[in-house]
Design a protein around this motif. Structure first.
Motif, PDB file in Angstrom:
ATOM      1  N   HIS A  12       0.823  -1.215   0.000  1.00  0.00           N
ATOM      2  CA  HIS A  12       0.000   0.000   0.000  1.00  0.00           C
ATOM      3  C   HIS A  12       0.861   1.271   0.000  1.00  0.00           C
ATOM      4  CE1 HIS A  12       0.247   1.603   4.143  1.00  0.00           C
ATOM      5  NE2 HIS A  12       0.550   0.369   4.455  1.00  0.00           N
ATOM      6  N   GLU A  13       2.081   1.172   0.523  1.00  0.00           N
ATOM      7  CA  GLU A  13       2.959   2.353   0.512  1.00  0.00           C
ATOM      8  C   GLU A  13       3.409   2.673  -0.916  1.00  0.00           C
ATOM      9  OE1 GLU A  13       5.374   2.431   4.578  1.00  0.00           O
ATOM     10  OE2 GLU A  13       5.589   0.531   3.521  1.00  0.00           O
ATOM     11  N   ILE A  14       3.675   1.632  -1.686  1.00  0.00           N
ATOM     12  CA  ILE A  14       4.062   1.840  -3.089  1.00  0.00           C
ATOM     13  C   ILE A  14       2.889   2.451  -3.854  1.00  0.00           C
ATOM     14  CG2 ILE A  14       4.718   0.676  -5.244  1.00  0.00           C
ATOM     15  CD1 ILE A  14       6.187  -1.393  -3.538  1.00  0.00           C
ATOM     16  N   ARG A  15       1.706   1.911  -3.622  1.00  0.00           N
ATOM     17  CA  ARG A  15       0.523   2.431  -4.322  1.00  0.00           C
ATOM     18  C   ARG A  15       0.279   3.895  -3.943  1.00  0.00           C
ATOM     19  NH1 ARG A  15      -2.827  -1.941  -5.893  1.00  0.00           N
ATOM     20  NH2 ARG A  15      -4.653  -0.677  -5.592  1.00  0.00           N
ATOM     21  N   GLN A  16       0.432   4.198  -2.664  1.00  0.00           N
ATOM     22  CA  GLN A  16       0.226   5.569  -2.215  1.00  0.00           C
ATOM     23  C   GLN A  16       1.212   6.523  -2.886  1.00  0.00           C
ATOM     24  OE1 GLN A  16      -2.308   6.629  -0.081  1.00  0.00           O
ATOM     25  NE2 GLN A  16      -1.601   8.580  -0.918  1.00  0.00           N
ATOM     26  N   CYS A  17       2.463   6.062  -2.992  1.00  0.00           N
ATOM     27  CA  CYS A  17       3.514   6.874  -3.596  1.00  0.00           C
ATOM     28  C   CYS A  17       3.179   7.181  -5.065  1.00  0.00           C
ATOM     29  CB  CYS A  17       4.824   6.098  -3.475  1.00  0.00           C
ATOM     30  SG  CYS A  17       6.271   7.051  -3.816  1.00  0.00           S
ATOM     31  N   VAL A  18       2.666   6.176  -5.772  1.00  0.00           N
ATOM     32  CA  VAL A  18       2.279   6.375  -7.181  1.00  0.00           C
ATOM     33  C   VAL A  18       1.081   7.328  -7.260  1.00  0.00           C
ATOM     34  CG1 VAL A  18       1.358   5.243  -9.252  1.00  0.00           C
ATOM     35  CG2 VAL A  18       3.210   4.173  -7.956  1.00  0.00           C
ATOM     36  N   HIS A  19       0.133   7.144  -6.366  1.00  0.00           N
ATOM     37  CA  HIS A  19      -1.032   8.031  -6.371  1.00  0.00           C
ATOM     38  C   HIS A  19      -0.633   9.469  -6.037  1.00  0.00           C
ATOM     39  CE1 HIS A  19      -4.020   4.460  -5.829  1.00  0.00           C
ATOM     40  NE2 HIS A  19      -3.525   4.545  -7.047  1.00  0.00           N
ATOM     41  N   ASP A  20       0.459   9.599  -5.298  1.00  0.00           N
ATOM     42  CA  ASP A  20       0.952  10.940  -4.961  1.00  0.00           C
ATOM     43  C   ASP A  20       1.819  11.546  -6.070  1.00  0.00           C
ATOM     44  OD1 ASP A  20      -0.347  10.849  -2.577  1.00  0.00           O
ATOM     45  OD2 ASP A  20       1.403  10.336  -1.382  1.00  0.00           O
ATOM     46  N   GLY A  21       2.024  10.788  -7.147  1.00  0.00           N
ATOM     47  CA  GLY A  21       2.713  11.379  -8.289  1.00  0.00           C
ATOM     48  C   GLY A  21       3.933  10.652  -8.824  1.00  0.00           C
ATOM     49  N   ALA A  22       4.434   9.633  -8.122  1.00  0.00           N
ATOM     50  CA  ALA A  22       5.603   8.914  -8.646  1.00  0.00           C
ATOM     51  C   ALA A  22       5.211   8.172  -9.919  1.00  0.00           C
ATOM     52  CB  ALA A  22       6.121   7.930  -7.605  1.00  0.00           C
ATOM     53  N   ASP A  23       6.088   8.213 -10.907  1.00  0.00           N
ATOM     54  CA  ASP A  23       5.750   7.702 -12.232  1.00  0.00           C
ATOM     55  C   ASP A  23       6.463   6.416 -12.610  1.00  0.00           C
ATOM     56  OD1 ASP A  23       3.831   8.637 -13.882  1.00  0.00           O
ATOM     57  OD2 ASP A  23       4.898  10.477 -14.369  1.00  0.00           O
ATOM     58  N   SER A  24       7.421   6.009 -11.816  1.00  0.00           N
ATOM     59  CA  SER A  24       8.208   4.831 -12.179  1.00  0.00           C
ATOM     60  C   SER A  24       8.749   4.175 -10.912  1.00  0.00           C
ATOM     61  CB  SER A  24       9.390   5.261 -13.051  1.00  0.00           C
ATOM     62  OG  SER A  24      10.218   6.132 -12.310  1.00  0.00           O
ATOM     63  N   LEU A  25       9.260   2.959 -11.089  1.00  0.00           N
ATOM     64  CA  LEU A  25       9.857   2.283  -9.935  1.00  0.00           C
ATOM     65  C   LEU A  25      11.023   3.108  -9.399  1.00  0.00           C
ATOM     66  CD1 LEU A  25      10.080  -0.083  -8.014  1.00  0.00           C
ATOM     67  CD2 LEU A  25      11.460  -1.261  -9.722  1.00  0.00           C
ATOM     68  N   ARG A  26      11.740   3.748 -10.293  1.00  0.00           N
ATOM     69  CA  ARG A  26      12.885   4.561  -9.869  1.00  0.00           C
ATOM     70  C   ARG A  26      12.438   5.698  -8.926  1.00  0.00           C
ATOM     71  NH1 ARG A  26      16.957   8.123 -12.707  1.00  0.00           N
ATOM     72  NH2 ARG A  26      15.220   8.646 -14.033  1.00  0.00           N
ATOM     73  N   GLU A  27      11.356   6.338  -9.297  1.00  0.00           N
ATOM     74  CA  GLU A  27      10.865   7.429  -8.444  1.00  0.00           C
ATOM     75  C   GLU A  27      10.336   6.907  -7.114  1.00  0.00           C
ATOM     76  OE1 GLU A  27       9.576  10.316 -12.120  1.00  0.00           O
ATOM     77  OE2 GLU A  27       8.204  10.125 -10.445  1.00  0.00           O
ATOM     78  N   VAL A  28       9.679   5.752  -7.169  1.00  0.00           N
ATOM     79  CA  VAL A  28       9.183   5.156  -5.926  1.00  0.00           C
ATOM     80  C   VAL A  28      10.372   4.756  -5.042  1.00  0.00           C
ATOM     81  CG1 VAL A  28       7.916   3.191  -4.946  1.00  0.00           C
ATOM     82  CG2 VAL A  28       7.018   4.363  -6.948  1.00  0.00           C
ATOM     83  N   SER A  29      11.410   4.233  -5.667  1.00  0.00           N
ATOM     84  CA  SER A  29      12.614   3.838  -4.922  1.00  0.00           C
ATOM     85  C   SER A  29      13.245   5.030  -4.230  1.00  0.00           C
ATOM     86  CB  SER A  29      13.658   3.234  -5.860  1.00  0.00           C
ATOM     87  OG  SER A  29      13.178   2.053  -6.397  1.00  0.00           O
ATOM     88  N   GLN A  30      13.243   6.150  -4.918  1.00  0.00           N
ATOM     89  CA  GLN A  30      13.850   7.350  -4.335  1.00  0.00           C
ATOM     90  C   GLN A  30      13.102   7.780  -3.082  1.00  0.00           C
ATOM     91  OE1 GLN A  30      13.936  10.031  -7.641  1.00  0.00           O
ATOM     92  NE2 GLN A  30      15.829   9.187  -8.447  1.00  0.00           N
ATOM     93  N   CYS A  31      11.782   7.580  -3.078  1.00  0.00           N
ATOM     94  CA  CYS A  31      11.062   8.034  -1.892  1.00  0.00           C
ATOM     95  C   CYS A  31      10.936   6.958  -0.826  1.00  0.00           C
ATOM     96  CB  CYS A  31       9.764   8.738  -2.286  1.00  0.00           C
ATOM     97  SG  CYS A  31       8.264   7.862  -2.173  1.00  0.00           S
ATOM     98  N   LEU A  32      10.882   5.680  -1.205  1.00  0.00           N
ATOM     99  CA  LEU A  32      10.680   4.635  -0.188  1.00  0.00           C
ATOM    100  C   LEU A  32      11.901   3.741   0.036  1.00  0.00           C
ATOM    101  CD1 LEU A  32       7.113   3.407  -1.241  1.00  0.00           C
ATOM    102  CD2 LEU A  32       7.666   4.932   0.636  1.00  0.00           C
ATOM    103  N   GLY A  33      12.823   3.750  -0.899  1.00  0.00           N
ATOM    104  CA  GLY A  33      13.991   2.878  -0.771  1.00  0.00           C
ATOM    105  C   GLY A  33      13.751   1.475  -1.279  1.00  0.00           C
TER     106      GLY A  33
END
Ligand code: FES
Length: 56
Positions: A12-33
């Motif tokens: 759910h954290e990954i999904r939330q991050c995408v819903h907040d604007g992250a566009d790729s796994l790379r961007e999600v990685s930058q915010c969540l690790g």
């Protein structure tokens, strides 16, 4: 459910991050690790990002 055990990142954290604007796994990685250590979760995390983007 945990996707990334190395970084304790849940689905759910990954999904939330995408819903907040992250566009790729790379961007999600930058915010969540996610997928920044062993990398075993990268495939699953990528799939979750893809699905979450379709829900936006
Ligand atoms: Fe995600 Fe290891 S399980 S980097």
């Amino acid at each position: 459910m945990y996707v990334c055990l190395c970084k304790n990142v849940k689905c759910h954290e990954i999904r939330q991050c995408v819903h907040d604007g992250a566009d790729s796994l790379r961007e999600v990685s930058q915010c969540l690790g996610v997928a920044t250590q062993c990398g075993k979760c990268a495939k699953d995390a990528k799939q979750i990002v893809k699905e979450a983007k379709q829900e936006r």
